[in-house]
Design an enzyme around this catalytic site. Structure first.
Site, PDB file in Angstrom:
ATOM      1  N   GLY A 129      -6.717  23.480 -31.949  1.00 21.10           N
ATOM      2  CA  GLY A 129      -5.831  22.322 -31.790  1.00 21.10           C
ATOM      3  C   GLY A 129      -6.584  21.114 -31.274  1.00 21.10           C
ATOM      4  CE1 TYR A 130     -11.188  21.560 -29.841  1.00 19.06           C
ATOM      5  CE2 TYR A 130     -12.850  20.130 -30.790  1.00 19.06           C
ATOM      6  CZ  TYR A 130     -12.508  21.136 -29.930  1.00 19.06           C
ATOM      7  OH  TYR A 130     -13.477  21.720 -29.161  1.00 19.06           O
ATOM      8  CB  SER A 163      -7.241  25.925 -40.235  1.00 16.88           C
ATOM      9  OG  SER A 163      -7.706  24.731 -40.784  1.00 16.88           O
ATOM     10  CD  GLU A 246     -15.372  22.808 -36.591  1.00 17.10           C
ATOM     11  OE1 GLU A 246     -15.161  22.177 -35.538  1.00 17.10           O
ATOM     12  OE2 GLU A 246     -14.539  22.932 -37.498  1.00 17.10           O
TER      13      GLU A 246
HETATM   14  C1  LIG Z   1      -9.317  21.838 -44.691  1.00  8.57           C
HETATM   15  C2  LIG Z   1      -9.235  21.216 -43.316  1.00  8.57           C
HETATM   16  C3  LIG Z   1      -9.025  22.033 -42.225  1.00  8.57           C
HETATM   17  C4  LIG Z   1      -8.932  21.465 -40.954  1.00  8.57           C
HETATM   18  N1  LIG Z   1      -8.669  22.309 -39.887  1.00  8.57           N
HETATM   19  C5  LIG Z   1      -8.516  21.771 -38.654  1.00  8.57           C
HETATM   20  C6  LIG Z   1      -8.172  22.617 -37.551  1.00  8.57           C
HETATM   21  O1  LIG Z   1      -8.027  23.830 -37.685  1.00  8.57           O
HETATM   22  N2  LIG Z   1      -7.981  22.053 -36.341  1.00  8.57           N
HETATM   23  C7  LIG Z   1      -8.134  20.697 -36.135  1.00  8.57           C
HETATM   24  O2  LIG Z   1      -7.975  20.257 -34.998  1.00  8.57           O
HETATM   25  N3  LIG Z   1      -8.451  19.872 -37.166  1.00  8.57           N
HETATM   26  C8  LIG Z   1      -8.641  20.377 -38.413  1.00  8.57           C
HETATM   27  N4  LIG Z   1      -8.942  19.553 -39.480  1.00  8.57           N
HETATM   28  C9  LIG Z   1      -8.988  18.103 -39.257  1.00  8.57           C
HETATM   29  C10 LIG Z   1     -10.374  17.500 -39.317  1.00  8.57           C
HETATM   30  O3  LIG Z   1     -11.097  17.827 -38.167  1.00  8.57           O
HETATM   31  C11 LIG Z   1     -10.168  15.971 -39.457  1.00  8.57           C
HETATM   32  O4  LIG Z   1      -9.574  15.743 -40.728  1.00  8.57           O
HETATM   33  C12 LIG Z   1     -11.458  15.229 -39.350  1.00  8.57           C
HETATM   34  O5  LIG Z   1     -11.970  15.281 -38.049  1.00  8.57           O
HETATM   35  C13 LIG Z   1     -11.273  13.727 -39.744  1.00  8.57           C
HETATM   36  O6  LIG Z   1     -10.236  13.158 -39.000  1.00  8.57           O
HETATM   37  P1  LIG Z   1      -9.034  12.376 -39.724  1.00  8.57           P
HETATM   38  O7  LIG Z   1      -8.519  13.238 -40.826  1.00  8.57           O
HETATM   39  O8  LIG Z   1      -8.084  11.949 -38.670  1.00  8.57           O
HETATM   40  O9  LIG Z   1      -9.697  11.119 -40.393  1.00  8.57           O
HETATM   41  P2  LIG Z   1     -10.116   9.769 -39.650  1.00  8.57           P
HETATM   42  O10 LIG Z   1     -10.864  10.084 -38.415  1.00  8.57           O
HETATM   43  O11 LIG Z   1      -8.921   8.906 -39.541  1.00  8.57           O
HETATM   44  O12 LIG Z   1     -11.132   9.167 -40.704  1.00  8.57           O
HETATM   45  C14 LIG Z   1     -10.693   8.485 -41.894  1.00  8.57           C
HETATM   46  C15 LIG Z   1     -11.939   7.966 -42.596  1.00  8.57           C
HETATM   47  O13 LIG Z   1     -12.619   6.998 -41.743  1.00  8.57           O
HETATM   48  C16 LIG Z   1     -13.961   7.404 -41.547  1.00  8.57           C
HETATM   49  N5  LIG Z   1     -14.380   7.105 -40.184  1.00  8.57           N
HETATM   50  C17 LIG Z   1     -13.724   7.385 -39.031  1.00  8.57           C
HETATM   51  N6  LIG Z   1     -14.442   6.999 -37.968  1.00  8.57           N
HETATM   52  C18 LIG Z   1     -15.597   6.460 -38.447  1.00  8.57           C
HETATM   53  C19 LIG Z   1     -16.759   5.898 -37.829  1.00  8.57           C
HETATM   54  N7  LIG Z   1     -16.870   5.811 -36.513  1.00  8.57           N
HETATM   55  N8  LIG Z   1     -17.757   5.459 -38.639  1.00  8.57           N
HETATM   56  C20 LIG Z   1     -17.642   5.547 -39.993  1.00  8.57           C
HETATM   57  N9  LIG Z   1     -16.564   6.065 -40.630  1.00  8.57           N
HETATM   58  C21 LIG Z   1     -15.564   6.542 -39.861  1.00  8.57           C
HETATM   59  C22 LIG Z   1     -13.974   8.914 -41.791  1.00  8.57           C
HETATM   60  O14 LIG Z   1     -15.252   9.372 -42.159  1.00  8.57           O
HETATM   61  C23 LIG Z   1     -12.953   9.056 -42.908  1.00  8.57           C
HETATM   62  O15 LIG Z   1     -13.548   8.774 -44.150  1.00  8.57           O
HETATM   63  C24 LIG Z   1      -9.057  20.082 -40.764  1.00  8.57           C
HETATM   64  C25 LIG Z   1      -9.285  19.252 -41.878  1.00  8.57           C
HETATM   65  C26 LIG Z   1      -9.368  19.807 -43.145  1.00  8.57           C
HETATM   66  C27 LIG Z   1      -9.604  18.890 -44.310  1.00  8.57           C
END
Ligand SMILES: Cc1cc2nc3c(=O)[nH]c(=O)nc-3n(C[C@H](O)[C@H](O)[C@H](O)COP(=O)(O)OP(=O)(O)OC[C@H]3O[C@@H](n4cnc5c(N)ncnc54)[C@H](O)[C@@H]3O)c2cc1C
Length: 392
Positions: A129-130, A163, A246
């Site tokens: 839960g991150y 997940s 991870e």
């Molecule tokens: C299949 C799958 C399983 C997952 N499972 C888990 C899970 O079990 N638990 C959990 O907690 N999370 C989970 N996640 C979430 C995952 O950790 C996040 O999707 C990921 O950290 C990106 O965060 P966000 O989706 O909020 O995108 P955002 O952080 O909003 O990013 C959107 C876009 O902006 C870009 N961006 C953001 N900040 C910057 C920066 N500083 N510089 C340049 N570009 C930037 C990103 O690269 C991306 O392209 C999962 C995701 C997927 C796809």
């Protein structure tokens, strides 16, 4: 630098391969080559328990907690043989690869005794839960609140993309426990049982039709004060330590799974004539080269004896494999042509290669997006100035 495995390593490989193949052609033949992480959850739980009984579940852990004290080379070998024999994706992987190592590193002795044996034995499944709707790449934006009430923490808020929450027993959550704190300060890392009235798990359907991840709502959810990892307000350090597991070298062994996928694409290209298209041939050759380079890169990382401190090469590995596999998914679809876009399977059950294409879109997102990985390489490997952080 020694690129290769020793005779003792190869003997270990034979032992692991023998056991795994025995299971996959015997009791667990029905879940061999099964796709995704959501199909047949009950059988997969039984498989986790079988791995645990034979002490093959988390071989890198200390023997005391159900592991084998295996070297990194042996862990990679086991992961390779696991993929080669078509064993299913691990339902227990978040417990084994994330929760367990975090408790081993940051947990108290009581927490180790309470949680590690159950993870090692496949008795408990964990989720992470991150992420929150406003906190993904920037985990410092976490808003889910935790407050101490007697000898329990009370949690309110929402996580997303969790997940396997729907099949898990426990979740580790990053919470904000200090009112008015911002960014990495004031965060607290808690272990929580999922089966309670204050937690509501709602599935999110993915592009490939599966619902592997979920929204997780906390409304007065509770966990005992003993389930705090690290100190209150110091959860950022624990959370970052876990992310290192991870994104770290633990993913090296997945390359045999990639080998299987590339071989399936080559076979499809030969069968449908796509292999005679010069551009497809070039891309297949490029994919082969990329895979071999990853293999040699992995061997090189294994020959770096200080695994606790990965060098610049290790920092590049996540972006390397994720980008390679996403391109592989695109290549699979171009090899299949129109046949890749239709399925006569029941429901939304895609064959292996279209499913690879759809799932691999996620590889460059979870565990740190490609953009975030580039920032990490720039700052940690190249020593460039830190990019400005909005929340710090
Ligand atoms: C299949 C799958 C399983 C997952 N499972 C888990 C899970 O079990 N638990 C959990 O907690 N999370 C989970 N996640 C979430 C995952 O950790 C996040 O999707 C990921 O950290 C990106 O965060 P966000 O989706 O909020 O995108 P955002 O952080 O909003 O990013 C959107 C876009 O902006 C870009 N961006 C953001 N900040 C910057 C920066 N500083 N510089 C340049 N570009 C930037 C990103 O690269 C991306 O392209 C999962 C995701 C997927 C796809």
């Amino acid at each position: 630098m020694k690129l290769g495995f020793s005779a003792a390593d190869e003997a270990f490989r034979a032992e692991a391969a023998d056991w795994l193949m025995g299971q996959m052609t015997g009791d667990f033949v029905d879940i061999r080559h099964i796709q995704g992480l959501t199909a047949s959850p009950d059988r997969r739980k039984q498989w986790e328990q079988r791995l645990g009984e034979a002490r093959w579940s988390c071989i890198g852990w200390p023997e005391q907690w159900g592991g084998r004290d295996a070297s990194l080379a042996h862990q990679v070998i086991f992961a390779e043989e696991y993929a080669l024999c078509g064993a299913p994706g691990r339902l227990g992987h978040i417990g084994v690869e994330l929760a367990g190592p975090t408790i081993l590193t940051f947990g108290t002795e009581a927490q180790k005794a309470r949680f590690l044996p159950d993870i090692a034995a496949g008795r408990t499944i964990w989720c992470q839960g991150y992420s929150e709707p406003g906190a993904g790449s920037d985990l410092g934006n976490v808003r889910t609140k935790a407050r101490l009430d007697g000898d329990e923490w009370v949690v309110d808020g929402q996580k997303i993309w969790t997940s396997l929450a729907h099949v898990s027993d426990w979740i580790f959550v990053v919470t904000r426990s200090e009112e008015g704190s911002k960014g990495p300060k004031g965060l607290t890392f808690l272990l929580m049982p999922l089966d309670q009235p204050g937690i509501d798990v709602r599935p999110i359907r993915q592009i490939n039709g599966e619902a592997e991840f979920n929204e997780t709502f906390f409304d007065g959810a509770r966990t005992h004060a003993d389930n705090l990892v690290g100190a209150p307000g110091n959860g950022w350090n624990v959370a970052m330590g876990l992310l290192a597991f991870e994104r770290g070298v633990s993913t090296l062994g997945q390359q045999m799974g990639f080998r299987n996928e590339l071989d399936a694409i080559i076979a499809a290209a030969k069968a449908n004539g796509a292999a005679s298209d010069p551009l497809i041939r070039q891309r297949l050759a490029k994919a082969e080269i990329g895979l071999r380079l990853m293999r040699y890169g992995a061997m090189r990382m294994l020959s770096n004896t200080d695994h606790a401190r990965p060098d610049g090469a290790a920092l590049t590995y996540k972006i390397q494999w994720a980008s390679w596999r996403r391109s592989l998914g695109e290549l699979a679809m171009d090899v299949l042509g129109q046949a890749g876009e239709v399925t006569d399977a029941a429901g939304y059950d895609w064959p292996t290669l279209p499913n690879l294409f759809l799932y691999s879109r996620a590889d460059t997102i979870y565990g740190g997006t490609n953009q975030i990985q580039r920032n990490i390489i720039a700052e940690r490997a190249l020593g460039m100035p830190r990019e400005p952080r909005g929340t710090q």
